[in-house]
Design an enzyme around this catalytic site. Structure first.
Site, PDB file in Angstrom:
ATOM      1  N   ILE A   1     -39.371  17.704 -64.221  1.00 49.75           N
ATOM      2  CA  ILE A   1     -40.418  18.078 -63.253  1.00 49.75           C
ATOM      3  C   ILE A   1     -40.708  19.576 -63.250  1.00 49.75           C
ATOM      4  O   ILE A   1     -41.628  20.023 -62.602  1.00 49.75           O
ATOM      5  CB  ILE A   1     -40.055  17.620 -61.810  1.00 49.75           C
ATOM      6  N   GLY A   2     -39.944  20.354 -63.977  1.00 49.51           N
ATOM      7  CA  GLY A   2     -40.245  21.784 -64.014  1.00 49.51           C
ATOM      8  C   GLY A   2     -39.172  22.549 -64.766  1.00 49.51           C
ATOM      9  O   GLY A   2     -38.241  21.955 -65.327  1.00 49.51           O
TER      10      GLY A   2
ATOM     11  N   GLY B   1     -36.444  25.678 -64.373  1.00 51.80           N
ATOM     12  CA  GLY B   1     -35.756  26.573 -63.437  1.00 51.80           C
ATOM     13  C   GLY B   1     -35.290  27.805 -64.188  1.00 51.80           C
ATOM     14  O   GLY B   1     -35.605  27.985 -65.371  1.00 51.80           O
ATOM     15  N   GLU B   2     -34.543  28.633 -63.460  1.00 54.12           N
ATOM     16  CA  GLU B   2     -34.020  29.881 -64.025  1.00 54.12           C
ATOM     17  C   GLU B   2     -33.131  29.641 -65.241  1.00 54.12           C
ATOM     18  O   GLU B   2     -33.130  30.390 -66.204  1.00 54.12           O
ATOM     19  CB  GLU B   2     -33.175  30.532 -62.926  1.00 54.12           C
ATOM     20  N   PHE B   3     -32.377  28.547 -65.201  1.00 51.67           N
ATOM     21  CA  PHE B   3     -31.353  28.330 -66.232  1.00 51.67           C
ATOM     22  C   PHE B   3     -31.664  27.159 -67.167  1.00 51.67           C
ATOM     23  O   PHE B   3     -30.918  26.894 -68.087  1.00 51.67           O
ATOM     24  CB  PHE B   3     -30.000  28.037 -65.569  1.00 51.67           C
TER      25      PHE B   3
ATOM     26  N   VAL C   1     -35.565  21.286 -64.794  1.00 52.09           N
ATOM     27  CA  VAL C   1     -35.312  20.606 -63.523  1.00 52.09           C
ATOM     28  C   VAL C   1     -35.872  19.193 -63.699  1.00 52.09           C
ATOM     29  O   VAL C   1     -37.008  19.027 -64.137  1.00 52.09           O
ATOM     30  CB  VAL C   1     -36.029  21.308 -62.353  1.00 52.09           C
TER      31      VAL C   1
ATOM     32  N   LYS D   1     -30.813  20.000 -61.596  1.00 49.94           N
ATOM     33  CA  LYS D   1     -30.995  21.241 -62.365  1.00 49.94           C
ATOM     34  C   LYS D   1     -29.894  21.289 -63.387  1.00 49.94           C
ATOM     35  O   LYS D   1     -28.729  21.064 -63.038  1.00 49.94           O
ATOM     36  CB  LYS D   1     -30.842  22.463 -61.463  1.00 49.94           C
TER      37      LYS D   1
ATOM     38  N   ASP E   1     -35.205  36.331 -50.909  1.00 49.51           N
ATOM     39  CA  ASP E   1     -36.334  35.929 -51.759  1.00 49.51           C
ATOM     40  C   ASP E   1     -37.109  34.833 -51.057  1.00 49.51           C
ATOM     41  O   ASP E   1     -37.511  33.849 -51.671  1.00 49.51           O
ATOM     42  CB  ASP E   1     -35.810  35.469 -53.128  1.00 49.51           C
TER      43      ASP E   1
HETATM   44  O1  ACK Z   1     -43.504  23.344 -57.661  1.00 53.33           O
HETATM   45  P1  ACK Z   1     -42.574  22.354 -58.256  1.00 53.33           P
HETATM   46  O2  ACK Z   1     -43.016  20.988 -58.532  1.00 53.33           O
HETATM   47  O3  ACK Z   1     -41.235  22.300 -57.402  1.00 53.33           O
HETATM   48  O4  ACK Z   1     -41.918  23.026 -59.562  1.00 53.33           O
HETATM   49  C1  ACK Z   1     -40.675  23.567 -59.307  1.00 53.33           C
HETATM   50  C2  ACK Z   1     -39.695  23.227 -60.419  1.00 53.33           C
HETATM   51  O5  ACK Z   1     -38.861  22.194 -59.956  1.00 53.33           O
HETATM   52  C3  ACK Z   1     -38.818  24.402 -60.851  1.00 53.33           C
HETATM   53  O6  ACK Z   1     -38.070  24.861 -59.757  1.00 53.33           O
HETATM   54  C4  ACK Z   1     -39.291  21.756 -58.696  1.00 53.33           C
HETATM   55  N1  ACK Z   1     -38.115  21.464 -57.878  1.00 53.33           N
HETATM   56  C5  ACK Z   1     -37.011  22.205 -57.745  1.00 53.33           C
HETATM   57  N2  ACK Z   1     -36.154  21.603 -56.900  1.00 53.33           N
HETATM   58  C6  ACK Z   1     -36.726  20.463 -56.509  1.00 53.33           C
HETATM   59  C7  ACK Z   1     -36.339  19.402 -55.622  1.00 53.33           C
HETATM   60  N3  ACK Z   1     -35.173  19.440 -54.985  1.00 53.33           N
HETATM   61  N4  ACK Z   1     -37.186  18.398 -55.454  1.00 53.33           N
HETATM   62  C8  ACK Z   1     -38.369  18.374 -56.086  1.00 53.33           C
HETATM   63  N5  ACK Z   1     -38.783  19.333 -56.921  1.00 53.33           N
HETATM   64  C9  ACK Z   1     -37.977  20.358 -57.127  1.00 53.33           C
HETATM   65  C10 ACK Z   1     -40.130  22.844 -58.093  1.00 53.33           C
END
Ligand code: ACK
Length: 895
Positions: free
Chosen positions: A560-561, A563-565, A568, A586, A679
């Protein structure tokens, strides 16, 4: 108001001939004042598949980047047309086509780009000229035209009954204006609705640049964020936005002076525009005198000169001159007539002259003076050449020295002068002795002292020896005990090394010792966040705060995306005895270093300590197999900024305030735990399917800056400038109050549906503007109370910002009384910008700028320390017991 454009050719009641327009036709009609006007009409409502086009002439865009098209038209309600079925429409389409040519005779329909489908706010049902029933609609659309010299507009009818009454095409400019003594030209707005055009101003006549004047021209033709400006040149002052000359009798010396001032005493100016006033005859000004100072005179002679002879030395004393000339810088010089000062029985004449800063400027020959003659007798001893130390303790030094090379008589005594080296000679002590040794006692441990010795004979004192430096010994180390003592020893270490960021951060210690220290000081029930970086062994922190999850219970579904490392993903987690839940996963990408592993897992160690409905919940971690994973609850709507942008304008104010309340509640919980987020921004808030907002991202940025090593190396930290309080940017003072500032920015992001704070201004300008007092204006339709709350969060003094608990109360009150949310500010406004010092520089990048961390941490007071651990209520108790500094706490016993 228009009368009846459809009168001639449209359906009219009772008219059975049904005379119909086939295409757009130019038709003359009379307006309500019976003045003939031309309209374009079409009304083919009975026939299907209509496609009738009407095109404008070529319109030059004249530098505009976004043009506005205002269309006035009337439209017939289909239901009111007898016998009309599905073929009748109540809209038309607006198109445009960019072109460099003004003579395109035929343009294909397909080369037109659609702007919008336009519907009427009001359609009419009957034609009744006398009653003025027809309603005129006005619709405005805007379109970006940047590629060619001009454009055509076209109106496509698809089967409606319309009359176009007028089409007005215009663009917007920010009008010529003067701000801070700089002129800003009439400026065409940018191409996009949120783009700002940066404009440099030029200083008005007779003024000079204070700091490069700049403003931004907003898309709606308003000037925003003035920065910098000009000063009136010397001899001129600001009057009504222009620089006007100082009148006779007044002057202005420097451009930074705010206004012309009256000539100081004993001076005058005869002409307008004086930069300095001339002195009256007999009065003068020294080169270094400021123009604001009165003109002055040289002093008269010193008075009452007397001499006291002490064997071979002479003390001269005199009284100040009778007239000092209006100055306080009189200096005296002494001339001596006669040879060899150390010889006996010599006659000298001393002359004392008085001068001041204007003695030279006055052009007078020699300075006024007074003289005296004296006769000396015997030579004094020469200086002692060497001092040695025979014994040293913590509080004393035993010194000895040799007799001077030339005693010139019998030495009667020695005088020892000494002082702490750091104190210089500001305060010194004197000891006298007949022998050539002295035991100097009562000294401070581990302190360097400077000593001088001189001898005295019947002829008086000789000169002092040159300085000799000796240090006392240090205090022995305090005893290190067990239990409580070691806790206090740690407190001492913490004070010396690093106490910061809302929790006592004990370096090189195990957190169980921290717990024992805190348990001594904290009332039961107060939960305090423990920084995982205080653990010697990072894996211990992870096991203390996060649950290890068996990888077989995780089912990863999709990415779905990023992350820093690493990636996700979303997926499902089924723990034994529990129902399956959706989770976000993550992972740490392969090839990581030890440090990356530690940083990655630190987020879980932090998150695992929190338990609150508005903080993202940690389900657990996978550390026993690779890749390493952090599993959190799944938030269906992703991050708040993107979510709001996607649903621009779709929520009620109460829904927005509800989101803000959730974030404030999460932040209150974090601040109660003494955790400083650093942040907080809409991109770090996640939203679930019920619109519940949760604070997330407890990641890397803090870790880098909190790293004790980082404070002592030139390690660079990243700060999200637009969201960060000024004191946190300039001297890294991150506190709950700086989180409150960021919260104010999040409020602004939420109410403006994810607009970028300070739009596309660069970071350097943002810092300057904020430093000069500029604050973000209320977003469109923002309730006044919400904007006021934002402004409170952006108080320059952090102590004046509200606490999260106050913010939460305020939002609760607003939710209970939604009426208070109804008043909006209407137009945007700009706060006045006070003049003041500017930030020197900032290194611009998209979101972050780099700052070099401070090399040392300021020493804390007991109160600041108590505040940092949430125990400021005990301030009085500590003070009453005499614990006024951290050092004194070391003496605390368990009792
Ligand atoms: O804006 P987004 O869809 O929401 O894109 C970022 C991406 O992962 C990188 O951080 C999504 N994300 C992070 N943690 C979660 C979570 N717990 N549930 C759903 N989406 C998440 C975040």
């Amino acid at each position: 108001m228009l009368c009846c454009p459809h009168k001639d050719k449209k359906f009219s009641q009772g008219d059975k001939k049904q005379e119909t327009l086939r295409f757009w036709e130019e038709v003359s009609i009379m307006d309500e004042k019976n003045i003939p006007i031309r309209t374009y009409q079409v009304c083919n409502v009975l026939e299907p598949s209509q496609n009738n086009w009407l095109r404008t002439d070529w319109i030059p865009r004249s530098g505009a980047q976004r043009v506005y098209v205002e269309v006035k038209f009337t439209l017939r309600d289909c239901n009111s047309l007898p016998g009309v079925t599905g073929t009748c429409k109540e809209t038309f389409n607006l198109y445009y086509h960019e072109s460099n040519e003004d003579r395109e005779s035929y343009i294909k329909e397909s080369s037109f780009i659609k702007v919008d489908t336009v519907a009427a706010d009001e359609s009419f049902t009957q034609v009744d000229v006398g009653d003025r029933i027809m309603k005129l609609n006005t619709e405005v659309r805007d379109v970006k035209v940047t590629t060619k010299k001009g454009f055509y507009l076209a109106f496509q009818d698809v089967g409606a009954c319309i009359a176009l009454v007028s089409v007005r095409v215009f663009y917007k400019t920010c009008p010529l204006t003067i701000r801070n003594l700089a002129t800003f030209p009439d400026t065409v707005t940018g191409a996009d609705t949120s783009s700002l055009v940066e404009v440099r101003g030029s200083c008005v006549n007779r003024s000079e640049e204070r700091e490069e004047p700049k403003m931004y021209c907003g898309a709606d033709g308003e000037w925003l964020v003035p920065i910098g400006g000009c000063f009136c040149s010397p001899g001129y002052e600001e009057r009504g936005g222009a620089c006007k000359a100082c009148t006779a009798g007044f002057y202005k010396a420097r451009s930074v002076d705010p206004a012309c001032a009256k000539c100081p005493p004993h001076s005058y100016s005869l002409r307008d525009g004086a930069t300095v006033c001339d002195c009256h005859t007999g009065y003068f000004r020294a080169d270094s005198d400021p123009a604001s100072m009165s003109c002055t005179q040289p002093p008269s002679a010193p008075q009452q000169l007397i001499s006291v002879v002490n064997e071979t030395s002479v003390v001269l004393e005199w009284a100040p001159p009778r007239r000092l000339g209006g100055r306080s810088d009189a200096i005296y010089s002494v001339d001596r007539l006669g040879e060899n000062p150390h010889l006996t029985h010599t006659r000298y004449t001393f002359t004392v002259h008085a001068r001041n800063g204007v003695s030279r400027a006055s052009g007078a020959g020699s300075a006024p003076s007074v003289s005296v003659s004296v006769t000396t007798n015997q030579a004094a001893p020469s200086p002692v050449s060497m001092i040695q130390v025979l014994d040293v303790t913590r509080h004393s030094l035993l010194l000895s020295w040799q007799q001077p090379d030339r005693p010139n008589g019998v030495i009667l005594e020695y005088e020892v002068k000494f002082y702490e080296k750091d104190q210089k000679e500001r305060s010194y002590r004197i000891m006298r002795t007949f022998s050539q040794t002295v035991d100097v006692t009562g000294l401070s441990p581990l302190t360097v002292y400077v000593f001088h010795v001189r001898a005295r004979t019947a002829a008086g004192y000789g000169d002092f020896s040159s300085p000799f430096e000796f240090s006392t010994n240090s205090d022995p180390f305090p005893l290190i005990g067990e239990g409580v003592n070691s806790a206090f020893l740690l407190l001492r270490a913490a004070k010396n090394i690093y106490i910061t960021y809302g929790a006592v951060q004990l370096i090189y210690s195990h957190s169980s010792l921290l717990s024992s220290l805190l348990s001594l000081l904290l009332p039961t029930g107060v939960k305090i966040y423990v920084d995982p970086f205080t653990y010697e062994d990072p894996d211990q922190a992870i096991h203390d705060f996060a649950k290890e999850i068996d990888v077989s219970s995780i089912h990863i579904e999709k990415v779905i995306g990023m992350g820093e490392f690493g990636e996700v993903c979303s997926g499902r987690l089924r723990l034994q005895g529990k129902r399956e839940i959706y989770v976000a996963i993550k992972s740490l990408k392969a090839g990581y270093s030890d440090k990356q592993r530690r940083d990655f897992l630190s987020e879980a160690s932090i998150m695992g300590q929190f338990d609150h409905p508005n903080i993202i919940r940690l389900e657990g971690v996978v550390t026993r197999c690779k890749p390493l994973m952090i599993i959190t609850e799944y938030m269906e709507n992703g991050s708040l900024d993107a979510f709001l942008r996607k649903h621009d304008g779709q929520f009620t104010v109460i829904q927005l305030v509800g989101m803000l309340r959730g974030i404030a509640s999460g932040m209150k919980y974090l601040s109660d735990m003494n955790y400083v987020h650093r942040d907080l921004a809409a991109r770090n808030i996640l939203v679930n399917s019920n619109l519940v907002c949760k604070v997330s991202d407890f990641g890397l940025s803090r870790v880098l800056e909190d790293d004790p090593e980082a404070a002592y190396t030139a390690r660079v930290g990243h700060i999200p400038i637009r969201w960060t309080a000024p004191e946190a940017i300039t001297y890294r003072k991150f506190t709950t109050s700086s989180d409150v500032w960021s919260y104010g920015i999040v409020m602004w992001e939420v109410v403006s549906y994810g607009e970028r704070p300070y739009w596309d201004m660069n970071n350097q300008d943002v810092m300057k503007a904020v430093e000069e007092g500029y604050r973000l204006p209320a977003p469109m339709d923002c309730p006044v109370v919400l904007h006021q709350l934002m402004l409170d969060c952006w108080e320059r003094e952090r102590a004046e910002r509200p606490s999260f608990s106050q913010i939460l109360n305020m939002l609760d009150k607003l939710i209970r009384n939604p009426g208070t949310l109804r008043r909006t500010g209407g137009d945007r406004y700009i706060l006045p910008i006070p003049t003041g010092t500017m930030l020197e520089s900032g290194l611009g990048s998209e979101v972050c700028v780099s700052v070099v961390p401070e090399a040392c941490v300021p020493e804390w007071s007991v109160y600041e320390w108590l505040q940092s651990i949430g125990l400021e209520i005990y301030r009085e108790t500590f003070a009453a017991a005499g614990y006024n500094n951290l050092e004194s706490l070391l003496a605390l016993t368990h009792q």
